[in-house]
Design an enzyme around this catalytic site. Structure first.
Site, PDB file in Angstrom:
ATOM      1  N   THR A  16       0.842  -1.199   0.000  1.00  0.00           N
ATOM      2  CA  THR A  16       0.000   0.000   0.000  1.00  0.00           C
ATOM      3  C   THR A  16       0.876   1.248   0.000  1.00  0.00           C
ATOM      4  OG1 THR A  16      -1.894  -1.053   1.020  1.00  0.00           O
ATOM      5  CG2 THR A  16      -1.662   1.300   1.398  1.00  0.00           C
TER       6      THR A  16
ATOM      7  N   GLN B  29      -4.520  -7.175  -6.448  1.00  0.00           N
ATOM      8  CA  GLN B  29      -5.032  -7.797  -5.218  1.00  0.00           C
ATOM      9  C   GLN B  29      -6.434  -7.257  -4.912  1.00  0.00           C
ATOM     10  OE1 GLN B  29      -3.481  -6.858  -1.217  1.00  0.00           O
ATOM     11  NE2 GLN B  29      -3.024  -9.049  -0.986  1.00  0.00           N
TER      12      GLN B  29
ATOM     13  N   HIS C  76      -7.401 -10.999  -1.546  1.00  0.00           N
ATOM     14  CA  HIS C  76      -6.772 -10.637  -0.275  1.00  0.00           C
ATOM     15  C   HIS C  76      -7.536 -11.348   0.850  1.00  0.00           C
ATOM     16  CE1 HIS C  76      -4.573  -8.762   2.768  1.00  0.00           C
ATOM     17  NE2 HIS C  76      -4.514  -7.515   2.318  1.00  0.00           N
TER      18      HIS C  76
ATOM     19  N   ASN D 239      -4.279 -10.607   6.630  1.00  0.00           N
ATOM     20  CA  ASN D 239      -4.033  -9.379   7.395  1.00  0.00           C
ATOM     21  C   ASN D 239      -5.244  -8.740   8.047  1.00  0.00           C
ATOM     22  OD1 ASN D 239      -1.396  -9.767   6.714  1.00  0.00           O
ATOM     23  ND2 ASN D 239      -1.381  -8.236   5.064  1.00  0.00           N
TER      24      ASN D 239
ATOM     25  N   TYR E 239      -8.379  -8.411   7.160  1.00  0.00           N
ATOM     26  CA  TYR E 239      -9.432  -7.742   6.377  1.00  0.00           C
ATOM     27  C   TYR E 239     -10.640  -8.656   6.251  1.00  0.00           C
ATOM     28  CZ  TYR E 239      -5.848  -4.306   5.711  1.00  0.00           C
ATOM     29  OH  TYR E 239      -4.870  -3.363   5.967  1.00  0.00           O
TER      30      TYR E 239
ATOM     31  N   ARG F  61      -4.089 -14.763  -0.954  1.00  0.00           N
ATOM     32  CA  ARG F  61      -3.091 -14.506   0.084  1.00  0.00           C
ATOM     33  C   ARG F  61      -3.719 -14.811   1.442  1.00  0.00           C
ATOM     34  NH1 ARG F  61       0.424  -9.202   1.955  1.00  0.00           N
ATOM     35  NH2 ARG F  61       2.484 -10.153   1.717  1.00  0.00           N
TER      36      ARG F  61
ATOM     37  N   ASN G  27      -4.062  -5.892  12.228  1.00  0.00           N
ATOM     38  CA  ASN G  27      -5.450  -5.399  12.306  1.00  0.00           C
ATOM     39  C   ASN G  27      -6.289  -6.184  13.301  1.00  0.00           C
ATOM     40  OD1 ASN G  27      -5.315  -3.191  10.407  1.00  0.00           O
ATOM     41  ND2 ASN G  27      -5.011  -4.765   8.826  1.00  0.00           N
TER      42      ASN G  27
ATOM     43  N   GLY H  22       8.423  -7.513  -0.129  1.00  0.00           N
ATOM     44  CA  GLY H  22       7.670  -6.264  -0.076  1.00  0.00           C
ATOM     45  C   GLY H  22       8.608  -5.066  -0.006  1.00  0.00           C
ATOM     46  N   ARG H  23       8.958  -4.664   1.223  1.00  0.00           N
ATOM     47  CA  ARG H  23       9.753  -3.444   1.407  1.00  0.00           C
ATOM     48  C   ARG H  23      11.047  -3.411   0.592  1.00  0.00           C
ATOM     49  NH1 ARG H  23       8.802  -3.233   7.827  1.00  0.00           N
ATOM     50  NH2 ARG H  23       8.679  -5.450   7.385  1.00  0.00           N
TER      51      ARG H  23
HETATM   52  C1  LIG Z   1      -3.316  -3.633   2.496  1.00  0.00           C
HETATM   53  C2  LIG Z   1      -2.502  -3.713   3.521  1.00  0.00           C
HETATM   54  C3  LIG Z   1      -2.158  -5.054   4.083  1.00  0.00           C
HETATM   55  O1  LIG Z   1      -2.427  -6.067   3.431  1.00  0.00           O
HETATM   56  O2  LIG Z   1      -1.604  -5.099   5.206  1.00  0.00           O
HETATM   57  C4  LIG Z   1      -1.914  -2.489   4.141  1.00  0.00           C
HETATM   58  C5  LIG Z   1      -2.727  -1.372   4.322  1.00  0.00           C
HETATM   59  C6  LIG Z   1      -2.177  -0.221   4.894  1.00  0.00           C
HETATM   60  C7  LIG Z   1      -0.847  -0.183   5.257  1.00  0.00           C
HETATM   61  C8  LIG Z   1      -0.047  -1.324   5.071  1.00  0.00           C
HETATM   62  C9  LIG Z   1      -0.583  -2.477   4.510  1.00  0.00           C
END
Ligand SMILES: C=C(C(=O)O)c1ccccc1
Length: 375
Positions: free
Chosen positions: A25, A97, A179, A182, A184, A231, A239, A329-330
């Site tokens: 993101t 995604q 997705h 994480n 969501y 994923r 979260n 990622g990073r």
């Molecule tokens: C879509 C994200 C994820 O999968 O963790 C996300 C959202 C905001 C900041 C970092 C990552």
């Protein structure tokens, strides 16, 4: 012996190597339209075997952060078309995604300022990124969600179906990644910490996984199994995701996915962006058992691993057969030519955290390539 640089075909998608760019993101899509530098950003990184875009909302309701992109408006799809055209011109492959945030949202981001939706009305101990009156971004507490009525679920499944279809047929993506990680919406249904429903979508493992499989079946129907990945993050606390017994839950999930012929399964190992050995169950999570459950149930999709990998660990994962690809990622934020740097064992650029989220070209498309200096 298989190396990171060997080609592989993942579902219907031939890839030039086994290094994937994980979803990142970047909050540079005002009005949910990919920003003016998005095509440059992704095409700079097109030497990755597979690019997985930043999480992209399937609907306005699925939007949970300021300035993240969508797949539910003509201008958004046209913006993504510029990206996929640029990546394909550079010889790359890219999937997007598909994202519904569920409760990880804020009333200011929701249609008509309404409450975010979730399996149950349980507020996440988490934050999201919104724009203040002054237009400046800030992380704030997520809003209290309302529990979805069972009658609303088919409409969300339809949003996934439409977004997947549009992603492949209008925006030009090579495929899609659901997705399911994480904390969501898909993950909120899976985990008992966020799903206290008493209907057919709550309680037993089978019921909590129902929403995931309905999403997968709808996406496969519109994008094709060979162009669909997912994923998962079995033990992440991201979260406020929580479940005291993730091993049977996720082995049930992968057994069900095995029957659906997906292109790949993408695993966040440990805490997202944190400790690889983070755990939520009594016993350490058994990643080998998870993969064995998938393969023994007939799963043939590629196994992509992610979270805290460096070149050495990635090489071991692929050469040992523990994984088929490794997602970074990073490292890709600051190293558009990460593949070349790995290939030649060159040092990596350090990322500028201050420009990870929000902003413009700085910290987005201005990192140097190895060829920019005598290496
Ligand atoms: C879509 C994200 C994820 O999968 O963790 C996300 C959202 C905001 C900041 C970092 C990552």
């Amino acid at each position: 012996m298989t190396t990171l640089f060997d080609p592989i075909t993942v579902g219907a998608i031939p890839l030039s190597n086994r290094i994937a760019m994980a979803p990142l993101t970047r909050n540079r899509s005002p009005g949910a339209v990919p920003g003016p530098f998005a095509a440059e950003y992704y095409s700079q990184r097109a030497t990755a075997g597979l690019l997985i875009t930043e999480a992209t909302a399937i609907s306005h309701q699925g939007q949970g952060y300021a300035d993240v992109p969508g797949l539910y408006g003509a201008d958004q799809l046209a913006g993504w078309r510029k990206v996929t055209d640029a990546v394909h011109a550079a010889g790359g492959k890219i999937v997007t995604q598909l994202w519904h945030v569920g409760r990880i949202s804020h009333v200011s981001l929701q249609p008509d300022g309404g409450q975010p939706v979730a399996p149950s009305a349980i507020t996440a101990k988490s934050k999201t990124y919104i724009l203040g009156e002054d237009g400046k971004g800030a992380f704030v507490e997520t809003s209290e969600p309302r529990a979805l009525d069972v009658s609303e679920i088919p409409g969300i499944i339809e949003d996934y179906r439409k977004a997947a279809k549009a992603a492949v047929s209008e925006a030009g993506f090579d495929g899609v990644e659901i997705h399911g990680a994480n904390g969501y919406l898909v993950d909120q249904f899976l985990r008992s910490g966020s799903n206290r429903r008493t209907d057919e979508y709550g309680g037993s493992i089978e019921n909590r996984a129902r929403f995931l499989f309905e999403v997968v079946d709808a996406v496969v129907e519109s994008a094709g199994a060979g162009r669909t990945g997912i994923r998962l993050s079995p033990v992440t606390p991201a979260n406020d995701a929580s479940d005291p017994d993730p091993q049977p839950l996720f082995e049930h999930v992968v057994r069900g996915l095995a029957k659906r012929g997906l292109a790949y399964i993408h695993l966040v190992e440990g805490a997202t962006g944190g400790a690889r050995d983070f755990n939520q169950g009594e016993a350490p999570f058994d990643w080998a058992a998870l993969k064995a459950a998938y393969r023994e149930a007939g799963g043939k999709g590629a196994w992509i691993v992610n979270n805290g990998y460096d070149k050495a660990l990635a090489e071991e994962a692929v050469s040992s057969g523990r994984a088929d690809l490794v997602a970074f990622g990073r490292p890709f934020i600051a190293n558009p030519d990460l593949v070349e740097r790995f290939r030649r064992d060159l040092p990596l650029n350090e990322g500028d955290r201050a420009t990870f989220y929000g902003g413009g070209a700085k910290g987005y498309i201005d990192y140097p390539f190895v060829t920019d200096k005598a290496a």
